[in-house]
Design a protein around this motif. Sequence first.
Motif, PDB file in Angstrom:
ATOM      1  N   PRO A   1      24.408 -23.844 -72.343  1.00 29.69           N
ATOM      2  CA  PRO A   1      23.528 -22.672 -72.245  1.00 29.69           C
ATOM      3  C   PRO A   1      23.992 -21.573 -73.184  1.00 29.69           C
ATOM      4  O   PRO A   1      25.130 -21.591 -73.672  1.00 29.69           O
ATOM      5  N   PHE A   2      23.129 -20.605 -73.429  1.00 29.19           N
ATOM      6  CA  PHE A   2      23.484 -19.492 -74.309  1.00 29.19           C
ATOM      7  C   PHE A   2      24.638 -18.680 -73.719  1.00 29.19           C
ATOM      8  O   PHE A   2      25.566 -18.283 -74.425  1.00 29.19           O
ATOM      9  N   ALA A   3      24.574 -18.415 -72.407  1.00 31.56           N
ATOM     10  CA  ALA A   3      25.606 -17.605 -71.755  1.00 31.56           C
ATOM     11  C   ALA A   3      25.842 -18.115 -70.339  1.00 31.56           C
ATOM     12  O   ALA A   3      24.956 -18.701 -69.711  1.00 31.56           O
ATOM     13  N   ILE A   4      27.061 -17.892 -69.835  1.00 34.96           N
ATOM     14  CA  ILE A   4      27.393 -18.236 -68.454  1.00 34.96           C
ATOM     15  C   ILE A   4      28.134 -17.064 -67.824  1.00 34.96           C
ATOM     16  O   ILE A   4      28.776 -16.278 -68.517  1.00 34.96           O
ATOM     17  N   LYS A   5      28.039 -16.951 -66.478  1.00 32.52           N
ATOM     18  CA  LYS A   5      28.727 -15.869 -65.772  1.00 32.52           C
ATOM     19  C   LYS A   5      29.449 -16.404 -64.537  1.00 32.52           C
ATOM     20  O   LYS A   5      29.066 -16.146 -63.396  1.00 32.52           O
ATOM     21  N   PRO A   6      30.533 -17.152 -64.756  1.00 34.07           N
ATOM     22  CA  PRO A   6      31.304 -17.587 -63.591  1.00 34.07           C
ATOM     23  C   PRO A   6      32.202 -16.467 -63.076  1.00 34.07           C
ATOM     24  O   PRO A   6      32.534 -15.533 -63.824  1.00 34.07           O
ATOM     25  N   ASN A   7      32.593 -16.536 -61.813  1.00 31.26           N
ATOM     26  CA  ASN A   7      33.693 -15.686 -61.384  1.00 31.26           C
ATOM     27  C   ASN A   7      34.991 -16.440 -61.691  1.00 31.26           C
ATOM     28  O   ASN A   7      34.974 -17.579 -62.161  1.00 31.26           O
ATOM     29  N   LEU A   8      36.117 -15.800 -61.455  1.00 31.13           N
ATOM     30  CA  LEU A   8      37.392 -16.409 -61.830  1.00 31.13           C
ATOM     31  C   LEU A   8      37.607 -17.733 -61.103  1.00 31.13           C
ATOM     32  O   LEU A   8      38.046 -18.724 -61.720  1.00 31.13           O
ATOM     33  N   TYR A   9      37.293 -17.784 -59.821  1.00 28.10           N
ATOM     34  CA  TYR A   9      37.479 -19.019 -59.054  1.00 28.10           C
ATOM     35  C   TYR A   9      36.641 -20.157 -59.644  1.00 28.10           C
ATOM     36  O   TYR A   9      37.139 -21.289 -59.784  1.00 28.10           O
ATOM     37  N   GLU A  10      35.394 -19.868 -59.990  1.00 31.83           N
ATOM     38  CA  GLU A  10      34.507 -20.899 -60.539  1.00 31.83           C
ATOM     39  C   GLU A  10      35.012 -21.409 -61.885  1.00 31.83           C
ATOM     40  O   GLU A  10      34.943 -22.605 -62.180  1.00 31.83           O
ATOM     41  N   LEU A  11      35.539 -20.503 -62.711  1.00 30.15           N
ATOM     42  CA  LEU A  11      36.096 -20.919 -63.998  1.00 30.15           C
ATOM     43  C   LEU A  11      37.345 -21.768 -63.784  1.00 30.15           C
ATOM     44  O   LEU A  11      37.537 -22.793 -64.470  1.00 30.15           O
ATOM     45  N   GLU A  12      38.196 -21.364 -62.854  1.00 26.27           N
ATOM     46  CA  GLU A  12      39.403 -22.149 -62.556  1.00 26.27           C
ATOM     47  C   GLU A  12      39.044 -23.530 -62.036  1.00 26.27           C
ATOM     48  O   GLU A  12      39.703 -24.530 -62.375  1.00 26.27           O
ATOM     49  N   GLN A  13      38.003 -23.613 -61.226  1.00 20.71           N
ATOM     50  CA  GLN A  13      37.558 -24.911 -60.736  1.00 20.71           C
ATOM     51  C   GLN A  13      37.074 -25.785 -61.887  1.00 20.71           C
ATOM     52  O   GLN A  13      37.337 -26.987 -61.918  1.00 20.71           O
ATOM     53  N   PHE A  14      36.380 -25.184 -62.838  1.00 16.11           N
ATOM     54  CA  PHE A  14      35.842 -25.945 -63.965  1.00 16.11           C
ATOM     55  C   PHE A  14      36.963 -26.506 -64.841  1.00 16.11           C
ATOM     56  O   PHE A  14      36.928 -27.667 -65.248  1.00 16.11           O
ATOM     57  N   VAL A  15      37.960 -25.681 -65.148  1.00 14.54           N
ATOM     58  CA  VAL A  15      39.045 -26.129 -66.037  1.00 14.54           C
ATOM     59  C   VAL A  15      40.176 -26.806 -65.273  1.00 14.54           C
ATOM     60  O   VAL A  15      41.122 -27.326 -65.874  1.00 14.54           O
ATOM     61  N   ASP A  16      40.079 -26.796 -63.928  1.00 14.99           N
ATOM     62  CA  ASP A  16      41.045 -27.465 -63.057  1.00 14.99           C
ATOM     63  C   ASP A  16      42.471 -26.932 -63.254  1.00 14.99           C
ATOM     64  O   ASP A  16      43.425 -27.704 -63.331  1.00 14.99           O
ATOM     65  N   GLN A  17      42.587 -25.614 -63.346  1.00 13.30           N
ATOM     66  CA  GLN A  17      43.906 -25.001 -63.421  1.00 13.30           C
ATOM     67  C   GLN A  17      43.795 -23.514 -63.097  1.00 13.30           C
ATOM     68  O   GLN A  17      42.737 -22.916 -63.231  1.00 13.30           O
ATOM     69  N   LYS A  18      44.904 -22.943 -62.656  1.00 12.98           N
ATOM     70  CA  LYS A  18      44.957 -21.515 -62.383  1.00 12.98           C
ATOM     71  C   LYS A  18      44.998 -20.742 -63.695  1.00 12.98           C
ATOM     72  O   LYS A  18      45.589 -21.193 -64.678  1.00 12.98           O
ATOM     73  N   LEU A  19      44.361 -19.565 -63.686  1.00 16.94           N
ATOM     74  CA  LEU A  19      44.316 -18.711 -64.869  1.00 16.94           C
ATOM     75  C   LEU A  19      44.840 -17.332 -64.472  1.00 16.94           C
ATOM     76  O   LEU A  19      44.069 -16.408 -64.201  1.00 16.94           O
TER      77      LEU A  19
END
Length: 313
Positions: A182-200
């Motif tokens: 998609p052109f843009a995405i708006k995850p929260n931190l938890y959703e991004l961490e779930q996607f990359v499978d690691q803590k940030l």
Amino acid sequence: MKSVLTITLNPAIDKTVIVDRFVVGGLNRIEPIPQLDPGGKGVNVAKVLKNFDVPVIATGFVAGKQGEHLLSSLEKRGIATSFIKVDGETRTNLKIVDKANKQTTEVNEAGFQVSVCDLDSLFNHLSRLYDHTSHVVLGGSIPLGAPKDIYQQLIEHAKNHQVKIILDADGEAFRLGVKAGPFAIKPNLYELEQFVDQKLPTYEDIEKAARNLICDYNIQLVVVSLGKEGALFITNESSVFADALSIKAKSSVGAGDSMVAMIIYSLVKNLALEELAIWSVTAGSVTASKSGTEVCSLEEVAASLDKINVKHL
């Protein structure tokens, strides 16, 4: 001028009730008149965009008497609608506002079920709407009967029509949707961490993960919401952090949707990334300072812009 299109596959009637102090497992008496509002991520974004005087059309699925009420409520607000009617009943989402603890508890229904024919009708319907569309907002839960990759399919379909999709979802629908670029995405931190499978744990870690998404899936803008701390805004060329307003939060309902609406507003107005960040975080903060399902106005946001601090990463 082309319009913004918001797609809400599983909209709802948001029923907000207020109690003095919510007691789990006990008797709770609500204030006399519950508030009923049309809801769902795309619907909420459409309401805010209307406040911002951005041409917007709300579409998706609706069903039953609740669906008729939802359409009527949107039309009374002056929001153009183009929903597909399906069998069943539009869900009700209950929001319990605890005045004493200043907390909102949400109880969401599953909603209606859609068929293969309903989904085929949706894609055909969208093909016609896209001729008059510049940006599309896609998000929220998916209805029963829809495949897990429905957002991925919708993003690929929209890209074929040269419209820009902003995805605001979670779980498997978000994971598969991202892969469609998609052109843009708006995850929260938890959703991004779930996607990359690691803590940030640091801003640098978040920025690196976002840039990997930009590179891997040709995403143009990643906005990572950090709740009351603010948000990170990352493109291929630049990254900024904007802190949130110092407010007395009354309700988180609609804050994220207000951010998405302001991201759209900023894109339509061709604002620079730093300006987009300031406007978007301010919109989310102003809405969070309001009770129930009230959302910000453009005037309220503009009045608080100078209170936001921004730094380049």
